[in-house]
Write a protein that holds these residues in place. Structure first.
Motif, PDB file in Angstrom:
ATOM      1  N   SER A  22       0.828  -1.209   0.000  1.00  0.00           N
ATOM      2  CA  SER A  22       0.000   0.000   0.000  1.00  0.00           C
ATOM      3  C   SER A  22       0.860   1.256   0.000  1.00  0.00           C
ATOM      4  CB  SER A  22      -0.927   0.008   1.225  1.00  0.00           C
ATOM      5  OG  SER A  22      -1.973  -0.924   1.073  1.00  0.00           O
ATOM      6  N   VAL A 104      -2.536   6.789   7.651  1.00  0.00           N
ATOM      7  CA  VAL A 104      -2.936   5.507   7.066  1.00  0.00           C
ATOM      8  C   VAL A 104      -2.160   4.405   7.778  1.00  0.00           C
ATOM      9  CG1 VAL A 104      -2.936   4.086   4.989  1.00  0.00           C
ATOM     10  CG2 VAL A 104      -3.472   6.529   4.827  1.00  0.00           C
ATOM     11  N   ILE A 127      -6.157  -0.209   7.116  1.00  0.00           N
ATOM     12  CA  ILE A 127      -6.375  -1.161   6.027  1.00  0.00           C
ATOM     13  C   ILE A 127      -6.396  -2.550   6.662  1.00  0.00           C
ATOM     14  CG2 ILE A 127      -5.521  -2.036   3.819  1.00  0.00           C
ATOM     15  CD1 ILE A 127      -3.846   0.560   3.614  1.00  0.00           C
ATOM     16  N   ILE A 156     -11.562  -0.710   4.818  1.00  0.00           N
ATOM     17  CA  ILE A 156     -10.943   0.536   5.268  1.00  0.00           C
ATOM     18  C   ILE A 156     -11.838   1.082   6.364  1.00  0.00           C
ATOM     19  CG2 ILE A 156     -10.124   2.827   4.654  1.00  0.00           C
ATOM     20  CD1 ILE A 156      -8.629   0.601   3.213  1.00  0.00           C
ATOM     21  N   ILE A 197      -7.296   1.761  -0.400  1.00  0.00           N
ATOM     22  CA  ILE A 197      -6.899   3.022   0.247  1.00  0.00           C
ATOM     23  C   ILE A 197      -6.781   4.133  -0.788  1.00  0.00           C
ATOM     24  CG2 ILE A 197      -4.401   2.605   0.186  1.00  0.00           C
ATOM     25  CD1 ILE A 197      -6.506   4.304   2.987  1.00  0.00           C
TER      26      ILE A 197
END
Length: 337
Positions: A22, A104, A127, A156, A197
């Motif tokens: 990611s 994130v 995530i 998410i 994401i």
């Protein structure tokens, strides 16, 4: 996410390959998403491999390769830990200095207290490798395979103080085939997580507005995997043993030697047997047939093992094993007490 001419300031927190996938995608999409990854947080370097060398995490390697600042705090807790010699107060102050709009998080491995979750302007997005609220917790990929699930995916979610209990912003579904292993499913979900994401950050206000609360009474928990769970109980059904081999570091004992069971074929429903459980019925060049316990339909079936590994040796396929005389027809794997 477009905010006029202002880029969204993103802090990324993660550690293993799942997270690195990611991070790499977000780095590649920074201009399109109008974001700037201002810092990466990851676990401290640790010993790994046979040589036990100090090794950087997969996420750290990606960050360094892209000249992104890396932070590796041992804790965010305000409670002083004399063994660690630090307080999370410093870690929080450092995070605040990056002025993140959003954080994130993917398989980070460090607890983020409420005081940390509130630092980013738009909160912390996780995530998670399951379709929440199913499989909250540490090992959702392995637990999904062990349970015989046919679907999993990525969620998410907006993080809160609970264990994967936050509101859900977006889901991406992934089928589980009867030959998926923890590794193949991990790789599929890592890519889906990166897709997910990116999708959310393209229109974060909209996804946050439509966030959906989890139904707690539908939750299941993916507890951490323990090494002992890998030992095969041959009294179990062939179907369950096959899932165990696909999900875990499965092993058994033969002649007091520990043998890793690395792969097996899909269960053939017509391959029934009356032989006792744990008996090696046939050692052939295409499969090693072992008798298992009773299935839900009352039948006993054979499982076809295809790759085994003895301690200190390389993995062997069935043809190599058949030519080695390491296993013979009529041998028995040891039973679990």
């Amino acid at each position: 996410m477009i905010q006029g001419d202002k880029r969204l300031r993103v802090v990324f927190a993660g550690t293993p390959e799942f997270a690195a996938t990611s991070l790499q995608r977000l780095i590649e999409q920074q201009s399109i998403l109008n974001i700037e990854i201002v810092a990466v947080y990851t676990q401290p370097d640790r010993k790994s491999g046979r040589g036990q060398k100090i090794t950087a995490s997969a996420v750290k390697k990606v960050a360094i390769a892209n000249n992104i600042p890396v932070e590796q705090p041992v804790s965010f807790s305000l409670k002083y830990n004399p063994e660690q010699g630090v307080s999370g107060k410093v870690s929080r102050e450092t995070l605040e200095k990056y002025r993140p709009d959003v954080m994130v998080v993917a398989a980070y491995g460090l607890i983020l207290p409420l005081g940390v979750l509130g630092i980013p302007k738009f909160g912390c997005l996780n995530i998670h490798a399951s379709l929440l609220p199913r499989w909250r917790g540490a090992a959702p990929i392995q637990r999904a395979i062990l349970a015989g699930d046919t679907l999993t995916g990525i969620t998410i979610m907006r993080m809160n103080q609970g264990l994967d209990t936050g509101d859900m912003l977006y889901k991406n579904i992934c089928p589980i085939t009867d030959m998926d292993t923890a590794q193949t499913l991990h790789d599929k979900l890592a890519l889906l997580g990166a897709d997910a994401i990116v999708t959310v950050l393209q229109d974060l206000p909209n996804y946050q507005k439509k966030a959906e609360k989890q139904i707690d009474n539908e939750a299941t928990y993916a507890e951490k995997i323990h090494n002992t769970e890998g030992q095969i109980n041959w009294q179990d059904s062939a179907e369950n043993i096959h899932r165990q081999i696909r999900a875990l570091n499965a092993y058994s004992y033969l002649h007091d030697e520990r043998i890793k069971v690395l792969a097996a074929q899909s269960i053939k429903q017509d391959q029934v047997t009356t032989e006792p459980a744990a008996k090696i019925v046939s050692v052939g060049k295409k499969a090693i047939l072992v008798s298992c316990g009773t299935s839900n339909d009352g039948m006993k079936r054979l499982i076809n093992l295809t790759v085994l590994q003895w301690a200190g040796a390389k993995p062997l396929n069935t043809e190599q094993i058949a030519n080695s005389n390491k296993i013979n027809d009529g041998d028995y794997f040891e039973m679990v007490d």
